[in-house]
Design an enzyme around this catalytic site. Structure first.
Site, PDB file in Angstrom:
ATOM      1  N   GLY A  42      33.295 -21.408 -21.048  1.00  0.00           N
ATOM      2  CA  GLY A  42      32.082 -21.897 -20.397  1.00  0.00           C
ATOM      3  C   GLY A  42      32.316 -22.458 -19.003  1.00  0.00           C
ATOM      4  O   GLY A  42      33.240 -22.060 -18.291  1.00  0.00           O
ATOM      5  N   HIS A 426      54.193 -53.305 -11.788  1.00  0.00           N
ATOM      6  CA  HIS A 426      54.187 -53.399 -10.336  1.00  0.00           C
ATOM      7  C   HIS A 426      55.041 -52.270  -9.778  1.00  0.00           C
ATOM      8  O   HIS A 426      56.117 -51.998 -10.321  1.00  0.00           O
ATOM      9  CB  HIS A 426      54.777 -54.744  -9.893  1.00  0.00           C
ATOM     10  CG  HIS A 426      55.009 -54.811  -8.421  1.00  0.00           C
ATOM     11  ND1 HIS A 426      53.970 -55.000  -7.527  1.00  0.00           N
ATOM     12  CD2 HIS A 426      56.145 -54.676  -7.667  1.00  0.00           C
ATOM     13  CE1 HIS A 426      54.461 -55.002  -6.297  1.00  0.00           C
ATOM     14  NE2 HIS A 426      55.782 -54.810  -6.350  1.00  0.00           N
TER      15      HIS A 426
HETATM   16  C1  LIG Z   1      31.202 -27.424 -10.139  1.00  0.00           C
HETATM   17  C2  LIG Z   1      31.253 -28.283 -11.376  1.00  0.00           C
HETATM   18  C3  LIG Z   1      32.246 -29.219 -11.502  1.00  0.00           C
HETATM   19  C4  LIG Z   1      32.300 -30.014 -12.646  1.00  0.00           C
HETATM   20  N1  LIG Z   1      33.286 -30.948 -12.736  1.00  0.00           N
HETATM   21  C5  LIG Z   1      33.352 -31.732 -13.827  1.00  0.00           C
HETATM   22  C6  LIG Z   1      34.389 -32.689 -13.974  1.00  0.00           C
HETATM   23  O1  LIG Z   1      35.234 -32.838 -13.103  1.00  0.00           O
HETATM   24  N2  LIG Z   1      34.429 -33.428 -15.103  1.00  0.00           N
HETATM   25  C7  LIG Z   1      33.495 -33.277 -16.105  1.00  0.00           C
HETATM   26  O2  LIG Z   1      33.575 -33.974 -17.111  1.00  0.00           O
HETATM   27  N3  LIG Z   1      32.495 -32.375 -15.994  1.00  0.00           N
HETATM   28  C8  LIG Z   1      32.408 -31.608 -14.893  1.00  0.00           C
HETATM   29  N4  LIG Z   1      31.423 -30.663 -14.801  1.00  0.00           N
HETATM   30  C9  LIG Z   1      30.470 -30.503 -15.927  1.00  0.00           C
HETATM   31  C10 LIG Z   1      31.125 -29.701 -17.059  1.00  0.00           C
HETATM   32  O3  LIG Z   1      31.586 -28.479 -16.560  1.00  0.00           O
HETATM   33  C11 LIG Z   1      30.152 -29.478 -18.226  1.00  0.00           C
HETATM   34  O4  LIG Z   1      29.551 -30.704 -18.542  1.00  0.00           O
HETATM   35  C12 LIG Z   1      30.943 -28.940 -19.404  1.00  0.00           C
HETATM   36  O5  LIG Z   1      31.433 -27.667 -19.113  1.00  0.00           O
HETATM   37  C13 LIG Z   1      30.179 -28.977 -20.726  1.00  0.00           C
HETATM   38  O6  LIG Z   1      29.533 -27.814 -20.933  1.00  0.00           O
HETATM   39  P1  LIG Z   1      28.957 -27.375 -22.357  1.00  0.00           P
HETATM   40  O7  LIG Z   1      29.963 -27.564 -23.429  1.00  0.00           O
HETATM   41  O8  LIG Z   1      27.664 -28.028 -22.539  1.00  0.00           O
HETATM   42  O9  LIG Z   1      28.676 -25.829 -22.135  1.00  0.00           O
HETATM   43  P2  LIG Z   1      29.263 -24.789 -21.115  1.00  0.00           P
HETATM   44  O10 LIG Z   1      30.656 -25.089 -20.761  1.00  0.00           O
HETATM   45  O11 LIG Z   1      28.300 -24.610 -20.001  1.00  0.00           O
HETATM   46  O12 LIG Z   1      29.317 -23.479 -21.999  1.00  0.00           O
HETATM   47  C14 LIG Z   1      28.196 -22.850 -22.514  1.00  0.00           C
HETATM   48  C15 LIG Z   1      28.588 -21.445 -22.928  1.00  0.00           C
HETATM   49  O13 LIG Z   1      27.515 -20.887 -23.653  1.00  0.00           O
HETATM   50  C16 LIG Z   1      27.366 -19.531 -23.273  1.00  0.00           C
HETATM   51  N5  LIG Z   1      25.988 -19.149 -23.561  1.00  0.00           N
HETATM   52  C17 LIG Z   1      24.864 -19.672 -22.991  1.00  0.00           C
HETATM   53  N6  LIG Z   1      23.774 -19.123 -23.554  1.00  0.00           N
HETATM   54  C18 LIG Z   1      24.217 -18.240 -24.489  1.00  0.00           C
HETATM   55  C19 LIG Z   1      23.561 -17.365 -25.392  1.00  0.00           C
HETATM   56  N7  LIG Z   1      22.239 -17.302 -25.472  1.00  0.00           N
HETATM   57  N8  LIG Z   1      24.331 -16.589 -26.186  1.00  0.00           N
HETATM   58  C20 LIG Z   1      25.695 -16.662 -26.138  1.00  0.00           C
HETATM   59  N9  LIG Z   1      26.351 -17.480 -25.305  1.00  0.00           N
HETATM   60  C21 LIG Z   1      25.624 -18.261 -24.493  1.00  0.00           C
HETATM   61  C22 LIG Z   1      27.724 -19.533 -21.799  1.00  0.00           C
HETATM   62  O14 LIG Z   1      28.106 -18.254 -21.368  1.00  0.00           O
HETATM   63  C23 LIG Z   1      28.866 -20.540 -21.756  1.00  0.00           C
HETATM   64  O15 LIG Z   1      30.117 -19.916 -21.932  1.00  0.00           O
HETATM   65  C24 LIG Z   1      31.336 -29.845 -13.678  1.00  0.00           C
HETATM   66  C25 LIG Z   1      30.346 -28.870 -13.557  1.00  0.00           C
HETATM   67  C26 LIG Z   1      30.301 -28.094 -12.420  1.00  0.00           C
HETATM   68  C27 LIG Z   1      29.222 -27.064 -12.319  1.00  0.00           C
END
Ligand SMILES: Cc1cc2nc3c(=O)[nH]c(=O)nc-3n(C[C@H](O)[C@H](O)[C@H](O)COP(=O)(O)OP(=O)(O)OC[C@H]3O[C@@H](n4cnc5c(N)ncnc54)[C@H](O)[C@@H]3O)c2cc1C
Length: 443
Positions: A42, A426
């Site tokens: 993701g 320290h």
């Molecule tokens: C540029 C950027 C930098 C970031 N930096 C940080 C950081 O430094 N620290 C931090 O804690 N967070 C950070 N985040 C946030 C973090 O990436 C997300 O909070 C984290 O990835 C949690 O995501 P999730 O588990 O909700 O789902 P995601 O990681 O978004 O995964 C969801 C998955 O579901 C799949 N999917 C969606 N719909 C469907 C469907 N209908 N059928 C099948 N598959 C599907 C997608 O393809 C994806 O692979 C950042 C975000 C961005 C955009």
């Protein structure tokens, strides 16, 4: 459509909650299906935390190389930037995580991986490609994507998001960033350090409007000092004013809940499209849970992973963990970073309670001085009656790590005086936290 294949649990999405949940459920003997429509791991793994922090590391190394003379180093020649190598290094790091997630799931006993878009067809029935799957328990971990704001003329331009930034193969001459929040600022500073001109437009009156004003100002000063142009109060944007070679939109995120068929199973969404959940992450439809960014309870990798822990604890361990037990914490990975825990000073003041505050500039932190990294300050807020720590905003070298010592004492529900009596190493940034707590003053 063929007959449905029956499972004990279906997991939609392989973000930060889905894969560990698949492992726990499979280990508990459940028959699990996990569905992914794009890249395994993701956002965090492919277009979020991991690749951006790999690029932040490149930016830091280049920045430090340019400052080498300050430390007595000598460079014979110019410090150059190989953007393709930066992207290549980032991709190697990202790919290692992606491959590990995918390989782990594909070889997991009791688990079947499906590739494709998942959609609810009916109660407890999910379709993917030409398959129908059924299960009494369905877990949604679909994450979110960049929101593209409604700005005149934007539709005629090639607009970058955090995802397409990952495949850029040339360095932008002038990167215009729409959005002065966490994602925009991290990209802004790294691209400035890579050599791009950078302009950041923020529609509020200051960067990071959710942070305290002194924090916003500190960050503004750090970025300004590196030659990043920042325009606040950017309400009506005239793109033609900017001579930008590239435009990045970093103006918020929206949940991937619009193409899941949730209406067929009565899962309620809030007005922004986030899935409504209770304290144990159950949706409005029994047998369906929502974890990670799509439930609007957190927007971080650690909150999504904690969602997994909450669901697993409740379903498998008889441990009634709840979202409301979580303390807000996050980092902003500019250099120097911001480490945040709990309430801001503005929130503490608005709560009307009697509170104490300690502030220390990083110029008065020995380790920062020794490293010639004295930008920023640390601020801690304490409840005057209970002596419990209410919040912290630490902006400075090492702050993304130091904040955890405050966070842990907050989880332990112990007074700040416990830290005061601890002896820290320290010379570290952490050694000054007990000293700071000796200088608390009423706010
Ligand atoms: C540029 C950027 C930098 C970031 N930096 C940080 C950081 O430094 N620290 C931090 O804690 N967070 C950070 N985040 C946030 C973090 O990436 C997300 O909070 C984290 O990835 C949690 O995501 P999730 O588990 O909700 O789902 P995601 O990681 O978004 O995964 C969801 C998955 O579901 C799949 N999917 C969606 N719909 C469907 C469907 N209908 N059928 C099948 N598959 C599907 C997608 O393809 C994806 O692979 C950042 C975000 C961005 C955009």
């Amino acid at each position: 459509m063929p007959d449905a294949t029956h499972f004990d649990a279906i997991i939609i999405g392989t973000g930060q909650a889905g894969p560990p949940l698949a492992f726990r459920l499979a280990a508990a003997g459940k028959k699990v299906a996990i569905i992914e429509r794009a890249r395994f791991g993701g956002t965090c793994v492919n277009t979020g935390c991991i690749p951006t922090k790999a690029m932040v590391a490149s930016a830091y190394a280049i920045h430090l190389a340019r400052r080498l003379a300050d430390f007595g180093g000598v460079v014979n020649g110019q410090i150059g930037v190989d953007f393709r190598r930066i992207q290549g290094r980032k991709e190697e790091i990202s790919a290692a995580s992606r491959t590990a997630v995918e390989a782990g799931l594909r070889k997991l006993e009791n688990c079947t991986v499906y590739d494709g878009q998942a959609r609810f067809e009916a109660d407890r029935v999910v379709t993917v490609a030409d398959q129908r799957l059924t299960a009494p328990m369905i877990f949604i971990n679909v994450g979110g994507r960049a929101k593209v704001p409604d700005i005149p003329g934007l539709e005629k331009r090639t607009v970058l998001t955090n995802s397409s930034m990952m495949t850029l193969d040339t360095l932008p001459r002038h990167l215009l960033i729409i959005g002065g929040s966490y994602i925009g600022l991290e990209f802004g500073q790294m691209f400035r350090r890579f050599g791009s001109d950078v302009t950041i437009l923020e529609h509020s009156s200051r960067l990071l409007p959710h942070e305290d004003e002194d924090v916003s100002q500190g960050i503004h000063d750090i970025l300004n000092a590196e030659g990043i142009r920042i325009e606040v109060n950017a309400k009506s944007i005239d793109l033609d004013r900017y001579d930008a070679s590239h435009i990045l939109v970093a103006a918020g995120r929206r949940p991937n809940t619009d193409d899941l068929g949730l209406e067929k199973v009565g899962v309620k969404l809030d007005p922004h499209g986030f899935i409504e959940v209770d304290d144990q992450l159950c949706t409005s439809t029994p047998g369906i849970w929502a974890l990670g960014d799509c439930n609007g309870k957190g927007a971080f990798t650690h909150t999504s992973y904690n969602d997994f822990e909450i669901v697993a604890a409740n379903l498998l361990d008889g441990d009634h963990r709840r979202v409301s037990d979580r303390i807000l914490t996050y980092g902003l990975f500019i250099d120097p970073p911001l480490g945040r825990a709990g309430m801001t000073e503005a929130e503490v003041r608005a709560s009307g309670r009697k509170a104490l505050k300690a502030v220390r500039p990083m110029t008065k932190v020995g380790r920062a001085f020794e490293k010639s990294e004295t930008q920023g300050f640390m601020k801690i807020l304490v409840d005057a009656e209970t002596k419990l720590i209410l919040g912290a905003s630490l902006l400075g070298t090492g702050a993304d790590e130091v904040v955890h010592l405050l966070l842990d004492i907050m989880y332990a529900k112990q007074p700040y005086t416990v830290i005061q009596r601890a002896v820290h190493i320290h010379p570290t940034v952490s050694e000054l936290i007990p000293t700071m707590l000796g200088n608390l003053k009423p706010i």
